[in-house]
Scaffold this active site. Structure first.
Site, PDB file in Angstrom:
ATOM      1  N   LYS A  22      11.903 -13.881   2.142  1.00  0.00           N
ATOM      2  CA  LYS A  22      12.310 -13.728   0.739  1.00  0.00           C
ATOM      3  C   LYS A  22      12.472 -12.255   0.398  1.00  0.00           C
ATOM      4  CE  LYS A  22       8.598 -13.557  -2.338  1.00  0.00           C
ATOM      5  NZ  LYS A  22       8.614 -12.494  -3.304  1.00  0.00           N
ATOM      6  N   ASN A  23      11.553 -11.426   0.873  1.00  0.00           N
ATOM      7  CA  ASN A  23      11.601 -10.012   0.492  1.00  0.00           C
ATOM      8  C   ASN A  23      12.756  -9.263   1.161  1.00  0.00           C
ATOM      9  OD1 ASN A  23       9.468 -10.434  -1.140  1.00  0.00           O
ATOM     10  ND2 ASN A  23       7.980  -9.218   0.027  1.00  0.00           N
ATOM     11  N   CYS A 116       4.713 -11.894 -10.580  1.00  0.00           N
ATOM     12  CA  CYS A 116       3.312 -12.301 -10.497  1.00  0.00           C
ATOM     13  C   CYS A 116       2.433 -11.256 -11.184  1.00  0.00           C
ATOM     14  CB  CYS A 116       2.873 -12.396  -9.039  1.00  0.00           C
ATOM     15  SG  CYS A 116       3.439 -13.856  -8.173  1.00  0.00           S
ATOM     16  N   ARG A 121       2.595  -3.017 -12.272  1.00  0.00           N
ATOM     17  CA  ARG A 121       3.925  -3.015 -11.671  1.00  0.00           C
ATOM     18  C   ARG A 121       4.970  -2.340 -12.563  1.00  0.00           C
ATOM     19  NH1 ARG A 121       4.801  -8.408  -8.142  1.00  0.00           N
ATOM     20  NH2 ARG A 121       5.586  -6.941  -6.654  1.00  0.00           N
ATOM     21  N   ASP A 305       0.444  -8.057   0.950  1.00  0.00           N
ATOM     22  CA  ASP A 305       0.827  -9.475   0.819  1.00  0.00           C
ATOM     23  C   ASP A 305       0.048 -10.385   1.767  1.00  0.00           C
ATOM     24  OD1 ASP A 305       2.576  -8.802  -1.157  1.00  0.00           O
ATOM     25  OD2 ASP A 305       4.403  -9.109   0.003  1.00  0.00           O
ATOM     26  N   ARG A 397       7.115 -19.771  -4.874  1.00  0.00           N
ATOM     27  CA  ARG A 397       7.939 -18.562  -5.027  1.00  0.00           C
ATOM     28  C   ARG A 397       8.213 -17.903  -3.675  1.00  0.00           C
ATOM     29  NH1 ARG A 397       6.652 -15.294 -10.406  1.00  0.00           N
ATOM     30  NH2 ARG A 397       8.408 -14.209  -9.520  1.00  0.00           N
TER      31      ARG A 397
HETATM   32  C1  UD1 Z   1       7.478  -5.256  -2.694  1.00  0.00           C
HETATM   33  C2  UD1 Z   1       7.380  -6.696  -2.270  1.00  0.00           C
HETATM   34  C3  UD1 Z   1       5.995  -7.240  -2.553  1.00  0.00           C
HETATM   35  C4  UD1 Z   1       4.938  -6.360  -1.901  1.00  0.00           C
HETATM   36  C5  UD1 Z   1       5.131  -4.903  -2.283  1.00  0.00           C
HETATM   37  C6  UD1 Z   1       4.213  -3.955  -1.537  1.00  0.00           C
HETATM   38  C7  UD1 Z   1       9.650  -7.484  -2.574  1.00  0.00           C
HETATM   39  C8  UD1 Z   1      10.574  -8.386  -3.313  1.00  0.00           C
HETATM   40  N1  UD1 Z   1       8.383  -7.452  -2.990  1.00  0.00           N
HETATM   41  O1  UD1 Z   1       7.243  -5.233  -4.096  1.00  0.00           O
HETATM   42  O2  UD1 Z   1       5.926  -8.566  -2.024  1.00  0.00           O
HETATM   43  O3  UD1 Z   1       3.657  -6.780  -2.339  1.00  0.00           O
HETATM   44  O4  UD1 Z   1       6.475  -4.492  -1.998  1.00  0.00           O
HETATM   45  O5  UD1 Z   1       4.375  -4.098  -0.180  1.00  0.00           O
HETATM   46  O6  UD1 Z   1      10.024  -6.859  -1.598  1.00  0.00           O
HETATM   47  N2  UD1 Z   1       4.858   1.155  -8.513  1.00  0.00           N
HETATM   48  C9  UD1 Z   1       4.854   2.052  -9.555  1.00  0.00           C
HETATM   49  N3  UD1 Z   1       6.035   2.386 -10.107  1.00  0.00           N
HETATM   50  C10 UD1 Z   1       7.227   1.863  -9.683  1.00  0.00           C
HETATM   51  C11 UD1 Z   1       7.216   0.958  -8.605  1.00  0.00           C
HETATM   52  C12 UD1 Z   1       6.016   0.614  -8.037  1.00  0.00           C
HETATM   53  O7  UD1 Z   1       3.798   2.533  -9.966  1.00  0.00           O
HETATM   54  O8  UD1 Z   1       8.281   2.213 -10.233  1.00  0.00           O
HETATM   55  C13 UD1 Z   1       3.561   0.766  -7.905  1.00  0.00           C
HETATM   56  C14 UD1 Z   1       3.320  -0.732  -8.056  1.00  0.00           C
HETATM   57  O9  UD1 Z   1       2.759  -1.023  -9.320  1.00  0.00           O
HETATM   58  C15 UD1 Z   1       2.367  -0.987  -6.917  1.00  0.00           C
HETATM   59  C16 UD1 Z   1       2.875  -0.017  -5.838  1.00  0.00           C
HETATM   60  O10 UD1 Z   1       3.640   0.974  -6.505  1.00  0.00           O
HETATM   61  O11 UD1 Z   1       1.067  -0.650  -7.282  1.00  0.00           O
HETATM   62  C17 UD1 Z   1       3.742  -0.675  -4.769  1.00  0.00           C
HETATM   63  O12 UD1 Z   1       4.871  -1.251  -5.364  1.00  0.00           O
HETATM   64  P1  UD1 Z   1       6.264  -1.420  -4.614  1.00  0.00           P
HETATM   65  O13 UD1 Z   1       6.189  -0.846  -3.242  1.00  0.00           O
HETATM   66  O14 UD1 Z   1       7.336  -0.921  -5.521  1.00  0.00           O
HETATM   67  O15 UD1 Z   1       6.365  -2.999  -4.515  1.00  0.00           O
HETATM   68  P2  UD1 Z   1       7.570  -3.927  -4.950  1.00  0.00           P
HETATM   69  O16 UD1 Z   1       8.862  -3.350  -4.480  1.00  0.00           O
HETATM   70  O17 UD1 Z   1       7.428  -4.322  -6.368  1.00  0.00           O
END
Ligand code: UD1
Length: 419
Positions: A22-23, A116, A121, A305, A397
């Protein structure tokens, strides 16, 4: 409301082909609007997140058709640069649309995405990255208005290697004339898959999988046929389920090279793992050993994850395990229900200390997020008696009928509809 009814105590034994990720599929779906031609994604898992992303694409004017695992996206009618509010709130990955919409329209509006409840986030890293490409951004009462008419390639530096922000910038920059370099990029395998997909469309991107990604802008991209990579988290979840039931399973369609951290932990717990190119065989001991410490980190560190599933199996290990969740600040929601089942987990901020117990008791528990829900299902497989995991929608999901996967490996899991 769907729930899983699990009769515990059966040893997993058998063979299963793991779904595609999915990711990987979600950002690739977003990237499909970077061309005017059709994209065919093969082997897409049937998940609510994929369906919701399809709905977002439809609202923007694309034609989207799912036939079995074949997902066709025809972006010829793409007409809107405004992300639909309701759908964006359902799906965190809606934020991936920002980069591609900007690349096509030079403007975009989005509301803050949902997903979730595993932490705050925020999307500040996405927006900061876009600002470094000279996009101007205004927040108008919760609606983020991006103006990309003066977008330029250049250097983007991330304070933290966010997966989604890295992917967003790759997609925003791919049609900009000149070279964009992303520094401190996330290194997750799904980013490599996005690079492969974009390059197949005609992009010139190199470096995904390292912390520096170079995007040489191209004039146009074309439609392609592509199969997203296999799902390392689904593979890991099934391995954890087999590990805690003293199982012996063979999984095919496994991205073995991308699962080093997960396999190392399962081996530390006493599992024997045989790896082949895209296949693993796992043989679990009668009782797992505790792991000394599991720290979640960006790739190639241990993936957040898989944290909940590892905590679930550590509850039954000999001695004490420690988990530190460094990526999301609110990802221990499963611990309360595990304790109600008889586990001994002590939480202190981002740290969980898990004292292994001899057995868990089945009861009625509730999934509160995707991976936490999977962890409760795993605990149910190992528990005495019946476990009811409510709110299985969360599990849907990310897992394409987890109950079927577990049943075909010898588990006793039924989906039931609760009133
Ligand atoms: C992706 C994955 C998710 C996985 C995560 C970390 C997808 C669709 N989802 O989520 O399953 O758990 O990577 O491996 O690929 N953050 C900020 N500001 C931002 C963006 C992120 O502070 O603008 C923080 C988030 O709150 C979190 C951390 O950075 O604490 C990691 O987030 P990120 O790597 O962006 O994860 P996702 O891309 O949302």
């Amino acid at each position: 409301m769907d729930a899983f009814l699990i009769r515990g105590g059966r040893r997993l034994d058998g063979e299963y082909r793991v779904q595609n990720a999915k990711n990987a599929a979600l950002p690739i779906m977003a990237a499909s609007i970077l061309t005017e031609e059709k994209t065919l994604l093969k082997g897409c898992p049937a998940l609510s997140d994929i369906r919701n992303m399809g709905e977002i694409l439809k609202t923007l004017g694309c034609r989207v058709h799912m036939d079995g695992g074949d997902l066709t996206i025809d972006p010829q009618g793409l007409s809107s640069y405004e992300m639909p509010d309701g759908l964006a709130k359902k799906l965190r990955s809606s934020i991936f649309m920002l980069g591609p919409i900007l690349a096509r329209f030079h403007k975009a509006t989005v509301t803050f995405p949902g997903g979730c409840e595993i932490g705050l986030r925020p999307i500040d890293l996405h927006l900061k990255g876009l600002k470094q490409l000279n996009v101007s951004i205004r927040n108008e009462g919760g609606v983020i208005c991006c103006d990309g008419h003066h977008m330029q390639p250049g250097n983007v530096h991330f304070d933290y290697p966010s997966v989604g922000a890295t992917e967003n910038i790759m997609m925003a920059a791919v049609l900009l004339k000149g070279v964009t370099t992303i520094h401190n990029a996330a290194r997750e395998p799904e980013i490599v898959d996005l690079q492969n997909f974009l390059n197949r469309m005609g992009a010139k991107i190199a470096g995904a999988g390292t912390d520096t990604i170079q995007i040489q802008g191209v004039y146009r991209l074309h439609g392609v046929e592509y199969t997203p990579m296999a799902d390392r988290i689904v593979a890991g979840t099934l391995m954890a389920a087999a590990a805690v039931t003293s199982g012996h399973i063979r999984l095919t369609n496994v991205p073995v090279q991308d699962m080093v951290a997960i396999m190392a932990k399962l081996e530390e717990m006493g599992c024997l793992i045989t790896r082949k190119q895209e296949e693993i065989i796992l043989r679990a001991p009668d009782r797992l050993r505790a792991f000394s410490q599991l720290q979640t980190q960006p790739h190639p560190g241990f993936p957040t994850d898989m944290q909940a599933q590892m905590m679930a199996i550590a509850t039954l290990a000999k001695e004490t395990s420690v988990v530190v969740e460094n990526v999301f600040e609110n990802r221990f929601a499963h611990a309360g229900d595990l304790n109600r089942m008889g586990a001994r987990i002590i939480l202190n901020g981002r740290t969980a200390v898990i004292h292994g117990v001899e057995g868990l008791n089945g009861l009625s528990v509730t999934a509160r997020d995707l991976r936490g829900g999977a962890a409760l299902a795993i605990a149910g497989l190992a528990a005495r008696g019946e476990t009811l995991v409510e709110k299985a929608e969360y599990i849907d999901r990310g897992y394409d009928r987890l109950e079927d996967a577990l049943c075909s490996l010898g588990g006793d899991v039924r989906r039931i509809i609760l009133p």
